[in-house]
Structures are given as C-alpha cells and as structure tokens.
Design a protein around this motif. Structure first.
Motif, PDB file in Angstrom:
ATOM      1  N   UNK A 164       0.838  -1.262  -0.042  1.00  0.00           N
ATOM      2  CA  UNK A 164       0.006   0.024  -0.011  1.00  0.00           C
ATOM      3  C   UNK A 164       0.734   1.220   0.110  1.00  0.00           C
ATOM      4  N   UNK A 165       0.543   2.211  -0.778  1.00  0.00           N
ATOM      5  CA  UNK A 165       1.531   3.454  -0.873  1.00  0.00           C
ATOM      6  C   UNK A 165       0.890   4.318   0.043  1.00  0.00           C
ATOM      7  N   UNK A 166       1.660   4.821   0.754  1.00  0.00           N
ATOM      8  CA  UNK A 166       1.143   5.949   1.739  1.00  0.00           C
ATOM      9  C   UNK A 166       1.525   7.405   1.459  1.00  0.00           C
ATOM     10  N   UNK A 167       0.833   8.149   1.113  1.00  0.00           N
ATOM     11  CA  UNK A 167       1.055   9.477   0.559  1.00  0.00           C
ATOM     12  C   UNK A 167       0.344  10.625   1.389  1.00  0.00           C
ATOM     13  N   UNK A 168       1.236  11.813   1.184  1.00  0.00           N
ATOM     14  CA  UNK A 168       0.349  13.015   2.105  1.00  0.00           C
ATOM     15  C   UNK A 168      -0.440  13.550   1.090  1.00  0.00           C
ATOM     16  N   UNK A 169      -1.257  14.715   1.746  1.00  0.00           N
ATOM     17  CA  UNK A 169      -2.169  14.988   0.876  1.00  0.00           C
ATOM     18  C   UNK A 169      -1.735  16.045  -0.271  1.00  0.00           C
ATOM     19  N   UNK A 201      -2.720  10.661   3.899  1.00  0.00           N
ATOM     20  CA  UNK A 201      -2.750  11.302   5.157  1.00  0.00           C
ATOM     21  C   UNK A 201      -2.778  12.812   5.220  1.00  0.00           C
ATOM     22  N   UNK A 202      -3.482  13.396   5.732  1.00  0.00           N
ATOM     23  CA  UNK A 202      -3.691  14.777   5.719  1.00  0.00           C
ATOM     24  C   UNK A 202      -2.418  15.465   5.877  1.00  0.00           C
ATOM     25  N   UNK A 203      -2.281  16.671   5.130  1.00  0.00           N
ATOM     26  CA  UNK A 203      -0.935  17.624   5.210  1.00  0.00           C
ATOM     27  C   UNK A 203      -1.783  18.893   5.458  1.00  0.00           C
ATOM     28  N   UNK A 204      -0.973  19.855   6.382  1.00  0.00           N
ATOM     29  CA  UNK A 204      -1.663  21.171   6.412  1.00  0.00           C
ATOM     30  C   UNK A 204      -1.423  21.857   5.115  1.00  0.00           C
ATOM     31  N   UNK A 205      -2.433  22.626   4.917  1.00  0.00           N
ATOM     32  CA  UNK A 205      -2.458  23.386   3.417  1.00  0.00           C
ATOM     33  C   UNK A 205      -3.019  22.658   2.478  1.00  0.00           C
ATOM     34  N   UNK A 206      -3.368  21.399   2.528  1.00  0.00           N
ATOM     35  CA  UNK A 206      -3.753  20.368   1.416  1.00  0.00           C
ATOM     36  C   UNK A 206      -5.369  20.065   1.972  1.00  0.00           C
ATOM     37  N   UNK A 207      -6.064  20.055   0.812  1.00  0.00           N
ATOM     38  CA  UNK A 207      -7.395  19.654   0.928  1.00  0.00           C
ATOM     39  C   UNK A 207      -7.662  18.461  -0.088  1.00  0.00           C
ATOM     40  N   UNK A 208      -8.107  17.300   0.712  1.00  0.00           N
ATOM     41  CA  UNK A 208      -8.645  15.994  -0.268  1.00  0.00           C
ATOM     42  C   UNK A 208      -9.845  16.084  -0.105  1.00  0.00           C
ATOM     43  N   UNK A 209     -10.593  15.876  -1.504  1.00  0.00           N
ATOM     44  CA  UNK A 209     -12.057  15.883  -1.531  1.00  0.00           C
ATOM     45  C   UNK A 209     -12.306  14.111  -1.626  1.00  0.00           C
TER      46      UNK A 209
END
Length: 195
Positions: free
Chosen positions: A104-109, A133-141
């Motif tokens: 499983x690839x784990x990537x920041x927002x 995973x959430x990152x500050x300043x990034x929005x994932x729909x």
C-alpha cells in the motif's frame, strides 16, 4: 497464507524526526497494515540532490528512530534501484522481490494533489492501494477518490526536516524534534550541516 500488508512510506528523511515516526505508527494502525516501511529515498525527483545528507547517514538515523517500534522498518531498498527514484518502478520491483506481500502506498495530501504529475500514476492507481494522510494546507476531496484510494484520519504534525537542519547548523538543540537516539547520534557525529 494471507500476504503481509505492507505500507510504503517514502521520503528523504533528511533527517528523520518525531513527526515521521509518530505518523508511521498511526498509519500502521489506521490502514490496518502489518508493517510500514520507511523507504529512505536516495533521490526524490522533486528534490535537489545537493539538499540531501548522504544516504548512509539518513538510513542509519532512520534505523535508530524505529529500532524499538514494532511494525516499523527502515528500508534501504530504493537505494539499490536506478535513480531517480520513481514510485512506479519501486513498487514494481518490490512486488517482484516480495511476492508474499501486498503493498500500500502511503502519501501525504500535498503529494496527492500533484499525483497526476507522477511517473506512471495511472498504473499505480490501477495496481496498488493508496492511503492518503492529511497535510496542512492540502485539501483532499474524499468523495472524488478513485476506488483503491482512501483518506485516513491521522494527526497533523508540524515538524520540518529543513527546520532541524537549520537548528543543527546554528548549534541549537533538536532534542524536542527528533527521537532521543537520533539526537544522540547527530551530536556524536559532531558535524554542523547547512540547511
């Protein structure tokens, strides 16, 4: 026998810090994985090579950081592959070399926001699970995510490797930012790196 569910948490780890370790441990649980491999990348296509500490230093510090944490593994796998390190090539090689594992690839927002610019991103989406995973300043729909992609609830941790390198260069303490064994090792090295 079920394949070992293995998360790939890639990064420069330049150097590894408490945020990396805390996040990797949370991802292990949140994504229901057997292991998370902190994949120390020798050359991220998005970063300049001269910004990086040498491979052996980054790897040895990452090994120290996760040494006593069950399920977390520091990996030098990508260091033995052609450079620069493209995720598609790494995942393909891992699948060949470890047929008993499901990756499983784990990537920041922040990386997910530019995922369409990644080399062979469509093949990654078609062949591998991805956990964001959430990152500050990034929005994932969450509603627009493809079938094999999911958004995890993990904490936002504001620690930066750049800040740590800057503090080291200035002779400032970093004990509150990195695991104790990592702080000791950097202190023993006695080198002031430039940020």
């Amino acid at each position: 026998m079920n394949p070992l569910r293995t998360g790939i948490f890639g990064g420069s780890f330049n150097p590894v810090h408490n945020g990396h370790v805390t996040l990797a441990a949370r991802l292990l649980r949140a994504a229901k994985l057997d292991e998370v491999w902190l994949m120390v990348t020798p050359q991220n296509p998005w970063k300049r090579r001269e910004e990086l500490w040498d491979d052996d230093t980054r790897l040895s510090l990452t090994k120290l950081a996760v040494k006593d944490i069950p399920g977390l593994v520091a990996s030098d796998y990508e260091m033995h592959l052609p450079k620069p390190s493209y995720t598609w090539n790494t995942l393909q090689a891992l699948s060949r070399d470890y047929p008993d594992r499901r990756f499983t690839l784990l990537v920041g927002g922040d990386n997910w926001e530019r995922f369409n610019d990644w080399y062979e991103h469509d093949k990654i989406l078609a062949n591998y699970d991805i956990a964001i995973y959430p990152r500050r300043g990034s929005t994932v729909d969450k509603e627009s995510l493809p079938p094999r992609v999911r958004l995890l609830r993990t904490p936002l941790i504001d620690i930066s490797s750049t800040e740590i390198r800057s503090r080291i260069a200035q002779g400032l303490p970093i004990d509150h930012l990195v695991p104790p064994k990592v702080a000791e090792a950097i202190s023993r090295m006695g080198i002031l790196w430039n940020s």
